[in-house]
Design a protein around this motif. Sequence first.
Motif, short mmCIF file in Angstrom:
data_model
loop_
_atom_site.label_atom_id
_atom_site.label_comp_id
_atom_site.label_asym_id
_atom_site.label_seq_id
_atom_site.Cartn_x
_atom_site.Cartn_y
_atom_site.Cartn_z
N PRO A 86 0.92 -1.23 -0.14
CA PRO A 86 -0.19 0.10 0.17
C PRO A 86 0.55 1.62 -0.31
O PRO A 86 0.33 2.29 -0.48
N ARG A 87 2.17 1.20 0.88
CA ARG A 87 2.23 2.45 0.63
C ARG A 87 3.43 2.96 -0.41
O ARG A 87 3.41 3.80 -0.41
N LEU A 88 4.23 1.64 -1.45
CA LEU A 88 4.54 1.64 -2.46
C LEU A 88 4.01 2.26 -3.47
O LEU A 88 4.03 3.25 -4.11
N VAL A 89 2.05 1.85 -2.98
CA VAL A 89 1.44 2.48 -4.30
C VAL A 89 1.10 4.00 -3.93
O VAL A 89 1.60 5.08 -4.77
N ALA A 90 1.14 3.53 -3.35
CA ALA A 90 0.96 5.35 -2.26
C ALA A 90 2.46 6.32 -2.77
O ALA A 90 2.11 7.15 -3.17
N ALA A 91 3.39 6.11 -2.52
CA ALA A 91 4.38 6.43 -3.28
C ALA A 91 4.88 6.79 -4.99
O ALA A 91 4.83 7.60 -5.05
N GLN A 92 3.80 6.63 -5.28
CA GLN A 92 4.47 5.58 -6.62
C GLN A 92 3.24 6.86 -7.32
O GLN A 92 4.10 8.10 -8.33
N PHE A 93 2.06 7.78 -6.48
CA PHE A 93 0.68 8.50 -6.87
C PHE A 93 1.42 9.60 -6.64
O PHE A 93 0.62 10.37 -7.04
N ALA A 94 2.62 10.09 -5.24
CA ALA A 94 2.64 10.85 -4.51
C ALA A 94 3.85 11.15 -5.50
O ALA A 94 3.94 12.66 -6.23
N ALA A 95 5.31 10.48 -6.41
CA ALA A 95 6.48 10.99 -7.17
C ALA A 95 6.03 11.19 -8.73
O ALA A 95 6.33 12.15 -9.20
N CYS A 96 3.96 11.37 -8.71
CA CYS A 96 4.02 11.02 -9.81
C CYS A 96 3.54 12.97 -9.71
O CYS A 96 3.58 13.70 -10.85
#
Length: 316
Positions: A86-96
């Motif tokens: 979950p944190r990995l997906v959230a990090a990709q969303f934030a990185a975008c």
Amino acid sequence: MTSTGTELAPSPVRRHLYWHAGVLLAVLLGALYLARRHWPALESGAGRLAGADPGWLMVGATAALGTWGASALAQQGAVLRRLPGPRLVAAQFAACAANHLLPAGLGAGAVNLRFLMRCGLPATRSASALAVKATAGAVVRLALIALLVPFCPGLLRPPHLSATALACVLGAVALLAGLLATPLWPRCRRALAAVLVDIRALHARPARAAALWGGSVAFAALHSVVLIAVTRAVGLPLPPLQVALLYLAASSAAALLPTPGGLGSLDAALALALTVAGAPGAAAASAVLGYRLLTVWLPLLPGLLVLGALVRRKAL
């Protein structure tokens, strides 16, 4: 108090940022000039987008949501350690979101680097994982272009190089050769060797290799689906395979210009590619605006909120 020559000399990092800022300003000014010159087409395209098919726009929005899962899968495939899903997906969303605020992918790179380091990876391994993911993404795009070209004959044509353009290319090659002769080259060679070691280690784990390449393919394919859905929504008469090929070629070309999230460079490349392929100017403009709406403007504020939440929870 006197300052030494060392204190007055700009650092390499500062020179690098100045260079990026200069190129970014030039590209944005060029984008503003093109927008002003083609304002009637942009205005007509915005009106056409307002009356677009909501069903196809929903398909595009769903594909845009899937791009962050694909990016997370590719990032997991670039490291041997198990990352928190979950944190990995959230990090990709934030990185975008961060990627659309800083040039040349610096925003996304900084967010992912901090995330991997928070997950316990050393800084060198974290940077190597980002390089592995970027390399896989570039290889996948080139492979997909090569795969689609036979199905779209004549769509992509090599540009005619004038004497000035040829001189610029030769100058760039000479500059690269000079760079390789500098003391910087041994450091780059060591970094490249570390990336190759990580790639071999990842491919010794079939699950990691499948995640890396599968996530990279899915990321590029889903972005293509977003643009295909938007072209369908605005009634642009181009076959889906042609739209996918045009997106892959335009995004690969725009990646050479260090603008935030390809702002200006990707928009111009996509609009030009669609127009050259036979799309009317207003339809091409509406397709680019719709693609940007689904992949940038709508997710931007939520992405920044997620970024702030990750920082507060010390996940970054």
